[in-house]
Motif scaffolding. Structure first.
Motif, PDB file in Angstrom:
ATOM      1  N   ALA A  34      16.730  59.530  52.904  1.00  0.00           N
ATOM      2  CA  ALA A  34      17.985  59.705  53.636  1.00  0.00           C
ATOM      3  C   ALA A  34      18.812  60.808  53.001  1.00  0.00           C
ATOM      4  O   ALA A  34      18.987  60.836  51.782  1.00  0.00           O
ATOM      5  CB  ALA A  34      18.774  58.398  53.658  1.00  0.00           C
ATOM      6  N   ASP A  35      19.324  61.724  53.836  1.00  0.00           N
ATOM      7  CA  ASP A  35      20.219  62.754  53.306  1.00  0.00           C
ATOM      8  C   ASP A  35      21.642  62.612  53.844  1.00  0.00           C
ATOM      9  O   ASP A  35      22.523  63.363  53.477  1.00  0.00           O
ATOM     10  CB  ASP A  35      19.691  64.163  53.601  1.00  0.00           C
ATOM     11  CG  ASP A  35      19.520  64.441  55.089  1.00  0.00           C
ATOM     12  OD1 ASP A  35      19.907  63.592  55.921  1.00  0.00           O
ATOM     13  OD2 ASP A  35      18.989  65.525  55.422  1.00  0.00           O
ATOM     14  N   GLN A  36      21.863  61.625  54.732  1.00  0.00           N
ATOM     15  CA  GLN A  36      23.198  61.404  55.289  1.00  0.00           C
ATOM     16  C   GLN A  36      23.583  59.933  55.154  1.00  0.00           C
ATOM     17  O   GLN A  36      22.787  59.035  55.445  1.00  0.00           O
ATOM     18  CB  GLN A  36      23.255  61.804  56.767  1.00  0.00           C
ATOM     19  CG  GLN A  36      24.625  61.561  57.387  1.00  0.00           C
ATOM     20  CD  GLN A  36      24.734  61.964  58.847  1.00  0.00           C
ATOM     21  OE1 GLN A  36      25.798  62.363  59.304  1.00  0.00           O
ATOM     22  NE2 GLN A  36      23.650  61.877  59.593  1.00  0.00           N
ATOM     23  N   LEU A  37      24.809  59.724  54.713  1.00  0.00           N
ATOM     24  CA  LEU A  37      25.403  58.394  54.660  1.00  0.00           C
ATOM     25  C   LEU A  37      26.388  58.303  55.823  1.00  0.00           C
ATOM     26  O   LEU A  37      27.361  59.067  55.876  1.00  0.00           O
ATOM     27  CB  LEU A  37      26.104  58.197  53.322  1.00  0.00           C
ATOM     28  CG  LEU A  37      26.822  56.884  53.017  1.00  0.00           C
ATOM     29  CD1 LEU A  37      26.952  56.722  51.493  1.00  0.00           C
ATOM     30  CD2 LEU A  37      28.224  56.850  53.626  1.00  0.00           C
ATOM     31  N   VAL A  38      26.136  57.414  56.767  1.00  0.00           N
ATOM     32  CA  VAL A  38      27.032  57.241  57.913  1.00  0.00           C
ATOM     33  C   VAL A  38      27.933  56.040  57.648  1.00  0.00           C
ATOM     34  O   VAL A  38      27.461  54.913  57.522  1.00  0.00           O
ATOM     35  CB  VAL A  38      26.246  57.042  59.223  1.00  0.00           C
ATOM     36  CG1 VAL A  38      27.209  56.741  60.377  1.00  0.00           C
ATOM     37  CG2 VAL A  38      25.425  58.288  59.539  1.00  0.00           C
ATOM     38  N   ALA A  39      29.228  56.308  57.532  1.00  0.00           N
ATOM     39  CA  ALA A  39      30.218  55.249  57.318  1.00  0.00           C
ATOM     40  C   ALA A  39      30.855  54.903  58.655  1.00  0.00           C
ATOM     41  O   ALA A  39      31.246  55.794  59.414  1.00  0.00           O
ATOM     42  CB  ALA A  39      31.277  55.709  56.323  1.00  0.00           C
ATOM     43  N   ARG A  40      30.972  53.608  58.928  1.00  0.00           N
ATOM     44  CA  ARG A  40      31.571  53.140  60.181  1.00  0.00           C
ATOM     45  C   ARG A  40      32.823  52.339  59.892  1.00  0.00           C
ATOM     46  O   ARG A  40      32.850  51.486  59.006  1.00  0.00           O
ATOM     47  CB  ARG A  40      30.575  52.292  60.980  1.00  0.00           C
ATOM     48  CG  ARG A  40      29.434  53.087  61.557  1.00  0.00           C
ATOM     49  CD  ARG A  40      28.503  52.229  62.425  1.00  0.00           C
ATOM     50  NE  ARG A  40      27.517  53.057  63.114  1.00  0.00           N
ATOM     51  CZ  ARG A  40      26.360  53.453  62.591  1.00  0.00           C
ATOM     52  NH1 ARG A  40      26.052  53.074  61.353  1.00  0.00           N
ATOM     53  NH2 ARG A  40      25.538  54.222  63.273  1.00  0.00           N
ATOM     54  N   SER A  41      33.851  52.620  60.679  1.00  0.00           N
ATOM     55  CA  SER A  41      35.129  51.941  60.554  1.00  0.00           C
ATOM     56  C   SER A  41      35.200  50.778  61.538  1.00  0.00           C
ATOM     57  O   SER A  41      34.444  50.716  62.507  1.00  0.00           O
ATOM     58  CB  SER A  41      36.260  52.940  60.834  1.00  0.00           C
ATOM     59  OG  SER A  41      37.484  52.283  61.040  1.00  0.00           O
ATOM     60  N   LEU A  48      22.273  54.422  55.766  1.00  0.00           N
ATOM     61  CA  LEU A  48      21.571  55.592  55.240  1.00  0.00           C
ATOM     62  C   LEU A  48      20.628  56.117  56.307  1.00  0.00           C
ATOM     63  O   LEU A  48      19.796  55.378  56.833  1.00  0.00           O
ATOM     64  CB  LEU A  48      20.805  55.226  53.969  1.00  0.00           C
ATOM     65  CG  LEU A  48      21.583  55.181  52.643  1.00  0.00           C
ATOM     66  CD1 LEU A  48      22.166  56.544  52.318  1.00  0.00           C
ATOM     67  CD2 LEU A  48      22.689  54.124  52.677  1.00  0.00           C
ATOM     68  N   THR A  49      20.778  57.401  56.632  1.00  0.00           N
ATOM     69  CA  THR A  49      19.959  58.019  57.673  1.00  0.00           C
ATOM     70  C   THR A  49      19.821  59.504  57.343  1.00  0.00           C
ATOM     71  O   THR A  49      20.015  59.909  56.199  1.00  0.00           O
ATOM     72  CB  THR A  49      20.577  57.780  59.063  1.00  0.00           C
ATOM     73  OG1 THR A  49      19.736  58.353  60.069  1.00  0.00           O
ATOM     74  CG2 THR A  49      21.962  58.384  59.174  1.00  0.00           C
ATOM     75  N   THR A  50      19.499  60.318  58.345  1.00  0.00           N
ATOM     76  CA  THR A  50      19.355  61.760  58.128  1.00  0.00           C
ATOM     77  C   THR A  50      20.269  62.514  59.076  1.00  0.00           C
ATOM     78  O   THR A  50      20.678  62.003  60.132  1.00  0.00           O
ATOM     79  CB  THR A  50      17.903  62.215  58.360  1.00  0.00           C
ATOM     80  OG1 THR A  50      17.566  62.036  59.742  1.00  0.00           O
ATOM     81  CG2 THR A  50      16.930  61.440  57.484  1.00  0.00           C
TER      82      THR A  50
END
Length: 526
Positions: free
Chosen positions: A328-335, A395-397
């Motif tokens: 994974a190179d992107q961390l997606v945070a959700r509110s 954790l995604t891309t």
């Protein structure tokens, strides 16, 4: 005899029909607000329609709104929605006077718009989000039908107003009762749903533990004694707020939890608020910057944050950064309000003090700034790092998923650009000839400020005096004693960061990855 006069004259049936439409619109909002108090505030029609409008507004238009209205942009949007609703409500009242069924149906169609907006929101939990708009529209349609009936009903024999052919007294009584009932429903809705009492109580009960790794004391000399300069630490009440939430989420910390999952997560994690408080906390002073900040703008602030190292949590979940073979190179945070932000995993795990913050300037996070928990990552603009009211980390891309702002043509990665600002003198100031102290702040988070220079008109660049540096993750104050001579002068500032990069003179707007250019002010010396 009952009668009503406006500016000394009795209103026409057309005027009263328009008033009927306005009363129906008022009733719709009041009933919807009351229902939303039991569903959730974000389900109210003004909030839902406003949120849908924000989602569909092109990035340059949002940038324009923030630039011209600042933190009042949400208020302007809501006022615009209410004004539009009032206009159409009055129009539907006029239509209903001649086509009663058509007018009432039109009100129901407005309710459909509210329902569609509520169900389209990314944080829409269930069909219950449609109830405020739906029930509000039904109440308004019934009221409009009834009021127009008082304007069209024929009076029988013996009527005190046989020449009018409609029930003026009955209309006045019905309209007054509708106005009072609507006001009462709206007041009750605000009382019931005002701000989440449980959330407020949970915040009031928080006692922040002492940080295992406290921030170093602010160095002597970091705060210059120059009138007009921004304080080194920005008070919570003055800290900028830029987000898309028309209603600030008020989350009960006792029921909050955070989930960490996705690609490369070997051990998915679910944490409560108390779990975070029980962990080893660190305290750091970090400057945050909004990508919408224009050159010389106000959307930058410095605060002392306390929280948990995000990298530690990711490591415990088995996450590896891309540089060590992580998928994974992107961390997606959700509110909790559905907002999504994408952060480079490498930046979070490269040793910088990326935090899940629970406190700000010695107190639990204010609701406006993300209580109970938010992300803080030094060196990145807020739209890719500073998720407020966070509840989920995936954790995604970057190839697999585009978060909210990337879908709207903002850059995927957004390191903060080296910037500086003149705080004093203000634009168009009229200082007296002699020594004038020019001062301000400069920032290049996670790189640090090496030098600040001032230019007067087209003269040479001259070094300013730098205040003491706290850390490379905070802004730095500077000052320059200018020997001012009478006349009009242009003062320009530029900064150089510790990598040797000089603040560029090339101007660009905030879209897609932050504004660039040099701040300048024009003053007239007397």
């Amino acid at each position: 005899m009952w009668s009503v006069r406006i500016f000394g004259t009795q209103p026409t049936r057309g005027t009263l029909a328009a008033i009927s439409g306005l009363l129906a619109g008022f009733a719709a909002l009041a009933v919807a607000e009351l229902v939303a108090a039991f569903v959730r505030p974000q389900a109210g029609p003004v909030t839902a329609v406003g949120g849908a409008a924000v989602d569909r507004t092109p990035a340059p238009v949002k940038d324009w709104a923030i630039r011209n209205f600042g933190t009042a942009d949400k208020l302007v949007l809501q006022v615009g929605i209410l004004a539009t609703l009032a206009l159409f409500a009055a129009l539907l009242g006029l239509i209903a006077l001649r086509y009663r069924r058509t007018g009432s149906t039109g009100v129901l169609l407005f309710g459909v718009v509210g329902v569609a907006a509520a169900l389209s929101r990314p944080d829409s939990a269930s069909f219950t989000d449609a109830l405020p708009s739906l029930l509000g529209a039904v109440a308004a349609a019934v009221l409009l039908w009834f009021l127009i009936g008082r304007l069209t009903a024929r009076r029988g024999a013996g009527s005190p107003q046989p020449e009018t052919g409609w029930d003026r007294r009955g209309f006045l009584i019905a309209a007054s009762a509708a106005a009072v009932a609507s006001a009462g429903a709206g007041a009750l809705g605000r009382a019931v749903g005002n701000g989440g009492k449980e959330a407020a109580a949970s915040r009031d009960s928080v006692v922040l533990p002492r940080a295992a790794s406290p921030a170093d004391p602010t160095p002597a000399g970091a705060q210059l004694r120059v009138p007009g300069i921004e304080p080194f630490v920005t008070p919570n009440k003055d800290f900028y707020r830029v987000d898309t939430a028309l209603v600030v989420p008020k989350v009960d910390a006792t029921g909050w939890h955070l989930r960490i999952h996705g690609q490369g997560v070997k051990r998915p994690v679910t944490l409560t608020f108390q779990d975070l408080l029980d962990r080893e906390l660190i305290e750091r002073t970090i400057t945050l910057t909004c990508v919408s900040n224009e050159v010389g703008g106000p959307y930058v602030g410095n605060a002392r944050w306390i929280g948990v190292r995000l990298a530690d949590l990711l490591k415990e979940a088995g996450v590896k950064p891309p540089s060590r073979g992580g998928p994974a190179d992107q961390l997606v945070a959700r509110s909790v309000d559905g907002m999504t932000l994408g952060t480079p995993v490498e930046d979070v795990m490269d040793g910088r003090d990326a935090l899940l913050a629970v406190g700000m300037n010695g107190e639990p996070l204010p609701f406006d700034h993300g209580f109970p928990v938010r992300m803080v990552v030094p060196g990145l603009y807020g739209y890719v790092s500073a998720c407020k009211w966070i509840e989920d980390i995936e954790l995604t891309t970057f190839d697999a998923y585009d978060p909210y702002w990337v879908k709207r043509n903002w850059a995927r990665k957004a390191p903060v650009k080296t910037q500086s600002r003149i705080d004093t003198p203000k634009p168009f100031a009229r200082p007296r000839a002699g020594t004038v102290m020019v001062a301000g702040v400069a920032w290049s988070q996670h790189r640090g400020i090496e030098m600040v220079e001032i230019r007067v008109d087209d003269g040479p660049w001259r070094p300013a005096d730098l205040a003491a540096e706290d850390t490379r993750d905070t802004w730095r104050q500077w000052s320059f004693p200018w020997k001012a001579t009478p006349g009009s002068h242009t003062l320009t500032v530029r900064a150089t960061d510790r990598t040797g990069e000089v603040q560029t003179a090339q101007r660009s707007r905030p879209v897609p990855d932050g504004a660039s250019g040099r701040h300048w002010v024009v003053v007239t010396v007397e």
